[in-house]
Design a protein around this motif. Structure first.
Motif, PDB file in Angstrom:
ATOM      1  N   GLU A  92       0.835  -1.208   0.000  1.00 26.82           N
ATOM      2  CA  GLU A  92       0.000   0.000   0.000  1.00 26.82           C
ATOM      3  C   GLU A  92       0.870   1.259   0.000  1.00 26.82           C
ATOM      4  O   GLU A  92       0.592   2.234  -0.722  1.00 26.82           O
ATOM      5  CB  GLU A  92      -0.915   0.002   1.230  1.00 26.82           C
ATOM      6  N   ASP A  93       1.935   1.259   0.815  1.00 23.38           N
ATOM      7  CA  ASP A  93       2.848   2.408   0.871  1.00 23.38           C
ATOM      8  C   ASP A  93       3.493   2.650  -0.490  1.00 23.38           C
ATOM      9  O   ASP A  93       3.625   3.812  -0.935  1.00 23.38           O
ATOM     10  CB  ASP A  93       3.938   2.177   1.912  1.00 23.38           C
ATOM     11  N   SER A  94       3.885   1.565  -1.160  1.00 25.05           N
ATOM     12  CA  SER A  94       4.518   1.695  -2.478  1.00 25.05           C
ATOM     13  C   SER A  94       3.535   2.262  -3.499  1.00 25.05           C
ATOM     14  O   SER A  94       3.919   3.066  -4.366  1.00 25.05           O
ATOM     15  CB  SER A  94       5.028   0.337  -2.961  1.00 25.05           C
ATOM     16  N   LEU A  95       2.277   1.869  -3.397  1.00 23.58           N
ATOM     17  CA  LEU A  95       1.254   2.389  -4.308  1.00 23.58           C
ATOM     18  C   LEU A  95       0.983   3.875  -4.043  1.00 23.58           C
ATOM     19  O   LEU A  95       0.714   4.644  -4.976  1.00 23.58           O
ATOM     20  CB  LEU A  95      -0.036   1.579  -4.173  1.00 23.58           C
ATOM     21  N   THR A  96       1.083   4.270  -2.777  1.00 21.83           N
ATOM     22  CA  THR A  96       0.942   5.698  -2.441  1.00 21.83           C
ATOM     23  C   THR A  96       2.063   6.491  -3.081  1.00 21.83           C
ATOM     24  O   THR A  96       1.844   7.572  -3.652  1.00 21.83           O
ATOM     25  CB  THR A  96       0.958   5.899  -0.909  1.00 21.83           C
ATOM     26  N   GLN A  97       3.292   5.930  -3.006  1.00 17.77           N
ATOM     27  CA  GLN A  97       4.437   6.599  -3.637  1.00 17.77           C
ATOM     28  C   GLN A  97       4.266   6.669  -5.157  1.00 17.77           C
ATOM     29  O   GLN A  97       4.627   7.664  -5.790  1.00 17.77           O
ATOM     30  CB  GLN A  97       5.730   5.853  -3.288  1.00 17.77           C
ATOM     31  N   LEU A  98       3.686   5.628  -5.727  1.00 14.72           N
ATOM     32  CA  LEU A  98       3.418   5.624  -7.174  1.00 14.72           C
ATOM     33  C   LEU A  98       2.411   6.711  -7.518  1.00 14.72           C
ATOM     34  O   LEU A  98       2.593   7.458  -8.503  1.00 14.72           O
ATOM     35  CB  LEU A  98       2.887   4.251  -7.600  1.00 14.72           C
ATOM     36  N   TYR A  99       1.349   6.845  -6.699  1.00 15.19           N
ATOM     37  CA  TYR A  99       0.313   7.859  -6.951  1.00 15.19           C
ATOM     38  C   TYR A  99       0.894   9.268  -6.871  1.00 15.19           C
ATOM     39  O   TYR A  99       0.541  10.147  -7.672  1.00 15.19           O
ATOM     40  CB  TYR A  99      -0.809   7.695  -5.925  1.00 15.19           C
ATOM     41  N   LEU A 100       1.793   9.501  -5.909  1.00 15.67           N
ATOM     42  CA  LEU A 100       2.416  10.817  -5.770  1.00 15.67           C
ATOM     43  C   LEU A 100       3.245  11.193  -6.996  1.00 15.67           C
ATOM     44  O   LEU A 100       3.424  12.377  -7.303  1.00 15.67           O
ATOM     45  CB  LEU A 100       3.308  10.847  -4.517  1.00 15.67           C
TER      46      LEU A 100
END
Length: 326
Positions: free
Chosen positions: A45-53
């Motif tokens: 989930e954290d990695s996907l947040t970084q991807l979204y940013l």
């Protein structure tokens, strides 16, 4: 690495790549996929947040988040099924969970327990062996490996593994209980066998019966106890009860040659055309299982010849009965 399932290597490579190029969206997508495959849901989930940013228009973010949520839910449901001893349901859910998180340690731990619970002991043994390649001291893998060995009749190997676990954790009560149970089963079986050798049939029957109540789930071990108890019942000419024990032994172990042979002997003793026909079927099945060239195969050949003669006599009696000839 991703294609060949080396997800831990993918994770390390993507972390390094992200450090070298913090704007690389693709690195975080692959990192999220690798962490999902490893069952690291929060980190995925954290990695996907970084991807979204880095890419607010990415369609991969919602798609991968759905997979994370689905996988997390499946493992949670599998654990609930295991807690309620619904092993087949757990196995079904875990099969679905493997689609997105095949390398999850929790998935493997749940699956090995479910395999033992559904009596798929060979598969459980293989999976536990694979788990131990990654960590030879994995207590969960060792415990279920020992359970698989126990249910396959390898008591001493199972006890040794349980003892090793207790050395690693002296307060492991679960292992202590398992070892005591295995020792008790072996001791009581030997007591029953001793009574049998002493021709104390009633005492042997009582001991085998008590032993059968210790672990109803150990089908292979209980098949032997049932067959032994049937032998005692035969000595007391309680043939119908012996037939029932042999039948239960065969249900536990479908290829149990001695149980087929013993049940055939019971049917022969009961007599009558119908019982003799059943004896013939059991002898034939036992002979098939015994294999050609064995002493048991030759003994059963004699039994089959004898049963055919008895069936002829029985048919003759039935024929005379129809004609009202005495």
């Amino acid at each position: 690495n991703m294609m060949i399932g080396r997800y831990d290597h993918v994770e390390k490579d993507c972390v390094k790549a992200g450090e070298l190029n913090r704007g690389c969206a693709k690195c975080f997508l692959r990192l999220a996929k690798a962490r999902l495959a490893l069952g690291k849901f929060d980190q995925a989930e954290d990695s996907l947040t970084q991807l979204y940013l880095r890419d607010v228009r990415s369609t991969d973010v919602p798609n991968e988040r759905k997979k994370v949520s689905l996988s997390r839910d499946r493992l949670h449901r599998a654990k609930q099924y295991l807690d309620n001893k619904k092993y087949a349901h757990a196995l079904s859910v875990l099969h679905s969970a493997q689609e997105h998180c095949p390398a999850s340690p929790a998935l493997k731990e749940y699956k090995v327990e479910a395999l033992v619970g559904t009596k798929k002991y060979e598969e459980a043994y293989v999976l536990s062996t694979n788990m131990l390649r990654n960590n030879p001291r994995d207590p969960i893998a060792l415990f279920w490996r020992a359970k698989a060995q126990y249910y396959q009749g390898e008591f001493e190997k199972a006890i040794q593994v349980m003892k090793n676990l207790m050395r690693m954790d002296p307060d492991n009560k679960k292992c202590m209980i398992e070892v005591r149970k295995m020792r008790k089963l072996e001791t009581m079986k030997q007591e029953g066998n001793s009574f049998f050798k002493q021709r104390s049939w009633t005492e042997a029957i009582s001991t085998y019966t008590d032993c059968l109540n210790i672990d109803p789930d150990n089908l292979l071990f209980n098949a032997k106890l049932l067959c032994n108890r049937a032998a005692c019942l035969m000595k007391l000419k309680r043939y119908q009860e012996a037939v029932a024990d042999c039948t239960n032994a065969i249900e536990n172990q479908g290829d149990y040659t001695k149980a087929y042979m013993r049940r055939g002997q019971c049917y022969q003793e009961l007599g009558g055309l119908e019982a003799l026909e059943m004896a013939q079927r059991d002898y034939a099945k036992a002979q098939e299982l015994a294999g050609e060239g064995t002493a048991m195969h030759r003994d059963l050949e004699r039994s089959l010849r004898n049963i055919k003669l008895l069936m002829k006599k029985a048919k003759r009696k039935d024929y005379y009965k129809l004609l009202n000839v005495r």
